[in-house]
Scaffold this motif. Structure first.
Motif, mmCIF file in Angstrom:
data_model
loop_
_atom_site.group_PDB
_atom_site.id
_atom_site.type_symbol
_atom_site.label_atom_id
_atom_site.label_comp_id
_atom_site.label_asym_id
_atom_site.label_seq_id
_atom_site.Cartn_x
_atom_site.Cartn_y
_atom_site.Cartn_z
ATOM 1 N N GLY A 116 0.730 -1.459 3.343
ATOM 2 C CA GLY A 116 0.040 -2.647 2.842
ATOM 3 C C GLY A 116 -0.881 -2.321 1.680
ATOM 4 N N ILE A 117 -1.600 -1.215 1.795
ATOM 5 C CA ILE A 117 -2.500 -0.782 0.720
ATOM 6 C C ILE A 117 -1.720 -0.397 -0.531
ATOM 7 N N TYR A 120 -0.944 -3.469 -2.363
ATOM 8 C CA TYR A 120 -2.131 -3.966 -3.072
ATOM 9 C C TYR A 120 -2.387 -3.144 -4.337
ATOM 10 N N TYR A 123 -0.124 -4.364 -6.942
ATOM 11 C CA TYR A 123 -0.624 -5.658 -7.414
ATOM 12 C C TYR A 123 -1.738 -5.464 -8.434
ATOM 13 N N PHE A 209 -0.496 -8.356 9.722
ATOM 14 C CA PHE A 209 -1.528 -8.311 8.685
ATOM 15 C C PHE A 209 -1.076 -7.512 7.463
ATOM 16 N N PRO A 210 -0.582 -6.264 7.628
ATOM 17 C CA PRO A 210 -0.093 -5.540 6.442
ATOM 18 C C PRO A 210 1.106 -6.223 5.788
ATOM 19 N N LEU A 213 -0.094 -9.045 3.668
ATOM 20 C CA LEU A 213 -0.700 -8.469 2.465
ATOM 21 C C LEU A 213 0.380 -8.041 1.477
ATOM 22 N N VAL A 216 2.117 -11.334 0.010
ATOM 23 C CA VAL A 216 1.277 -12.008 -0.985
ATOM 24 C C VAL A 216 1.189 -11.174 -2.260
ATOM 25 N N SER A 217 1.032 -9.863 -2.104
ATOM 26 C CA SER A 217 0.928 -8.978 -3.266
ATOM 27 C C SER A 217 2.172 -9.077 -4.136
#
Length: 315
Positions: A116-117, A120, A123, A209-210, A213, A216-217
């Motif tokens: 997930g990070i 981001y 992004y 959750f990840p 993320l 959306v990213s």
């Protein structure tokens, strides 16, 4: 007396692929080669991103963490799988089973948040290139990585605890390669409904959750890329994201089927097949995906080899 009978189990038997006795030697060679490829490839990525200063960027910092995770992840499961294919004794102690599950969930949960990070990070690089050095500075990257690892530690401890405090009686045969949540819950006595709810909620948080993320990213990334005037710029932006998307699809796809479903839908043969994706195939493919399709990695390898040759020639 009933309580004593329930807690009498001190070891489990990992059945694995015991029904395919004639293929044990072939499967051993296949899994051994997969383990060697996964270890070698991820160690290559980990070492190269450390050795070349040009790869000391947030993207490769997180990729280095991912490679270390994959090395650890495969080492939790594959050596035991290989041993079970060779040895007649397929037992694993109660403590050993709990320990294996703990580290399996620890590395798996950490990888969920790390992926997930990484989305981001892509992004921030593509949608806010001018502010990228500020958004993804060294301190923030370190904190993000630390949060991923810490979340994996606490999640795995909680999940393992709620499962192994259950009473076990009757059969002690685990119809799987390793100690995973679904097959272990099948061996528990009594009502496991509350435990299944807890496991489901925690898995939902760590997978959903990840994934949201990431989703959306990449929606924002695709929107930004489509607005780029240059076809070359769009191609380059897409190429930096495609590798991550392949890994995400493999990892979250199998994880969702395994952990976000009722225990009543547990199917041993399907679960064994799915488990091979996130314990064998994904760790083996990660370094191939990130290196063969990445010009920066190829150029870094060339620089490192050139530097080593120069140092050797100067001796």
């Amino acid at each position: 007396m009933e309580r004593e009978n329930q807690t009498a189990i001190t070891e489990f038997v990992l059945l694995g692929l015991s029904g395919l006795l004639e293929l044990q030697a072939l499967l051993f060679l296949v899994f051994l080669m997969s383990y060697i490829i996964a270890l070698t490839g991820n160690l290559f990525i980990f070492t190269l991103t450390l050795a070349d200063p040009a790869l000391h960027t947030p993207m490769y910092f997180f990729l280095r963490n991912l490679s270390f995770l994959e090395i650890s992840y495969t080492s939790v499961t594959l050596p035991r799988m290989l041993a079970n294919l060779l040895l007649e004794d397929k037992t694993i102690s109660f403590t050993g089973c709990a320990t294996q599950m703990y580290f399996l969930l620890f590395f798996g949960g950490t990888e969920c948040f790390l992926l997930g990070i990484m989305a981001y990070d892509r992004y921030a690089a593509i949608c806010h290139p001018l502010h990228y050095p500020c958004i993804m500075n060294n301190v923030r990257c370190t904190v993000m990585a630390a949060v991923s690892w810490l979340s994996g530690i606490f999640m795995s401890f909680g999940q393992t605890s709620v499962i192994f405090i259950l009473p076990f009686c009757g059969s002690h045969e685990i119809n799987h390669f390793f100690c995973d949540i679904p097959p272990i819950l099948k061996l528990a006595c009594g009502d496991t409904f509350l435990t299944e709810i807890v496991v489901f909620i925690v898995a939902l948080v760590f997978i959903t959750f990840p994934f949201v993320l990431i989703l959306v990213s990449y929606l924002l990334i695709i929107t930004t890329i489509m607005k780029m005037p240059s076809a070359e710029g769009r191609h380059k932006a897409f190429s930096t994201c495609s590798s991550h998307l392949v890994v995400v699809t493999l990892f979250f796809g199998t994880g969702t089927v395994m952990y976000l479903r009722p225990n009543s839908a547990y199917a041993p043969d399907i679960d064994k097949l799915l488990s091979l994706f996130y314990t064998v195939i994904t760790p083996m493919l990660n370094p191939i995906i990130y290196s063969l399709r990445n010009k920066e990695v190829k150029e870094a390898l060339r620089r490192v080899i050139t530097r080593m040759c120069f140092l050797n020639s100067g001796r």
